[in-house]
Design an enzyme around this catalytic site. Structure first.
Site, PDB file in Angstrom:
ATOM      1  N   ILE A  92      35.007 182.051 -46.234  1.00  0.00           N
ATOM      2  CA  ILE A  92      34.435 181.397 -47.409  1.00  0.00           C
ATOM      3  C   ILE A  92      34.587 179.883 -47.282  1.00  0.00           C
ATOM      4  O   ILE A  92      35.679 179.372 -47.041  1.00  0.00           O
ATOM      5  CB  ILE A  92      35.116 181.900 -48.691  1.00  0.00           C
ATOM      6  CG1 ILE A  92      34.926 183.418 -48.822  1.00  0.00           C
ATOM      7  CG2 ILE A  92      34.550 181.187 -49.919  1.00  0.00           C
ATOM      8  CD1 ILE A  92      35.889 184.078 -49.771  1.00  0.00           C
ATOM      9  N   LYS A  93      33.487 179.190 -47.446  1.00  0.00           N
ATOM     10  CA  LYS A  93      33.465 177.744 -47.258  1.00  0.00           C
ATOM     11  C   LYS A  93      33.527 177.043 -48.612  1.00  0.00           C
ATOM     12  O   LYS A  93      32.717 177.311 -49.506  1.00  0.00           O
ATOM     13  CB  LYS A  93      32.190 177.356 -46.506  1.00  0.00           C
ATOM     14  CG  LYS A  93      32.265 176.077 -45.701  1.00  0.00           C
ATOM     15  CD  LYS A  93      31.003 175.953 -44.852  1.00  0.00           C
ATOM     16  CE  LYS A  93      31.045 174.709 -43.985  1.00  0.00           C
ATOM     17  NZ  LYS A  93      29.772 174.561 -43.237  1.00  0.00           N
ATOM     18  N   LEU A  94      34.492 176.129 -48.745  1.00  0.00           N
ATOM     19  CA  LEU A  94      34.708 175.408 -49.997  1.00  0.00           C
ATOM     20  C   LEU A  94      34.805 173.909 -49.731  1.00  0.00           C
ATOM     21  O   LEU A  94      35.297 173.495 -48.679  1.00  0.00           O
ATOM     22  CB  LEU A  94      36.024 175.855 -50.647  1.00  0.00           C
ATOM     23  CG  LEU A  94      36.212 177.337 -50.977  1.00  0.00           C
ATOM     24  CD1 LEU A  94      37.673 177.585 -51.344  1.00  0.00           C
ATOM     25  CD2 LEU A  94      35.301 177.733 -52.128  1.00  0.00           C
ATOM     26  N   ALA A 150      30.275 180.976 -44.845  1.00  0.00           N
ATOM     27  CA  ALA A 150      29.207 180.913 -45.846  1.00  0.00           C
ATOM     28  C   ALA A 150      29.751 180.137 -47.039  1.00  0.00           C
ATOM     29  O   ALA A 150      30.855 180.410 -47.518  1.00  0.00           O
ATOM     30  CB  ALA A 150      28.762 182.303 -46.257  1.00  0.00           C
ATOM     31  N   THR A 209      27.556 177.975 -41.565  1.00  0.00           N
ATOM     32  CA  THR A 209      26.311 177.705 -42.286  1.00  0.00           C
ATOM     33  C   THR A 209      26.642 176.832 -43.489  1.00  0.00           C
ATOM     34  O   THR A 209      27.804 176.640 -43.836  1.00  0.00           O
ATOM     35  CB  THR A 209      25.637 179.002 -42.776  1.00  0.00           C
ATOM     36  OG1 THR A 209      26.466 179.611 -43.782  1.00  0.00           O
ATOM     37  CG2 THR A 209      25.425 179.995 -41.639  1.00  0.00           C
TER      38      THR A 209
END
Length: 217
Positions: A82-84, A56, A27
């Site tokens: 965790i999206k960075l 996310a 997402t």
């Protein structure tokens, strides 16, 4: 190859998951906006549907705030990734989070250099954006190939997650090059099964079967 579905639409995710086609979900803020739902609420629901990684994304650009938001996201479920963004602050956060045992997806990758740095920072996934590169006149698949070569040269464990996938041809080319994962919209994943000769052949077989007058069950 693993298939991730790129959406925050729970109905679509559930449908594809029931078909056995979903290994994970990605997402981003734009998809959350499109869903019209609270990020924590919808992400938690997705994590309950899909066993694989659910990415996310933080909505911060500075390290300290990234870490604060990552802590909130990480508490949603055990399968959170965790999206960075691939920035200096993002790389710093990636190193810190992976050191703590969290999965991290480094996103908005547009160069092999960025992918190399993400792997050095311990990223679980690197997300090169194929379609957006194509839009600029650069062949996005060449980037996938470059990253594959670099990662193989040094035995990096970071998985190549081909993103901004818009066509079934993108999926095929990414598979041929050796991307570990493709994330694509539901419509693109469903389109992979379609071929006119399949439906034409099925029509012929069914017509001939009807002429036999038989029933199997």
């Amino acid at each position: 190859m693993k298939f991730f579905v790129d959406t925050a639409d729970v109905k679509e995710i559930r449908e594809l998951n029931d078909l056995g086609l979903v290994d994970g979900v990605t997402t981003n803020p734009s998809l959350i906006l499109k869903s019209g739902r609270d990020i924590i609420e919808v992400t938690k629901e997705i994590c309950n549907i899909v066993k694989g990684p659910v990415s996310a994304e933080v909505a911060a650009t500075e390290y300290e705030q990234m870490m604060k938001e990552a802590a909130v996201i990480a508490r949603i479920a055990d399968n959170i990734c965790i999206k960075l963004p691939v920035t200096l602050d993002g790389l710093k956060a990636c190193k810190a989070l992976t050191s703590e045992g969290h999965k991290v997806n480094m996103t908005l990758c547009f160069s092999a250099n960025q992918a190399l740095l993400a792997a050095k920072a311990g990223a679980t996934f690197i997300s090169p954006f194929i379609g957006r590169l194509d839009d600029t006149g650069i062949n996005g698949m060449e980037l996938i190939a470059e990253i594959r070569t670099i990662y193989d040269n040094y035995d990096f464990r970071t998985e190549i997650l081909a993103a901004s996938v818009r066509t079934v041809n993108h999926v095929k080319e990414a598979a041929l090059i050796g991307a570990d994962v493709v994330t694509a919209p539901p419509a693109t994943l469903k389109a992979l099964v379609k071929h006119p000769l399949t439906y034409k052949g099925l029509e012929t077989f069914l017509a001939d079967w009807a002429k036999t007058g038989q029933k199997i069950a």
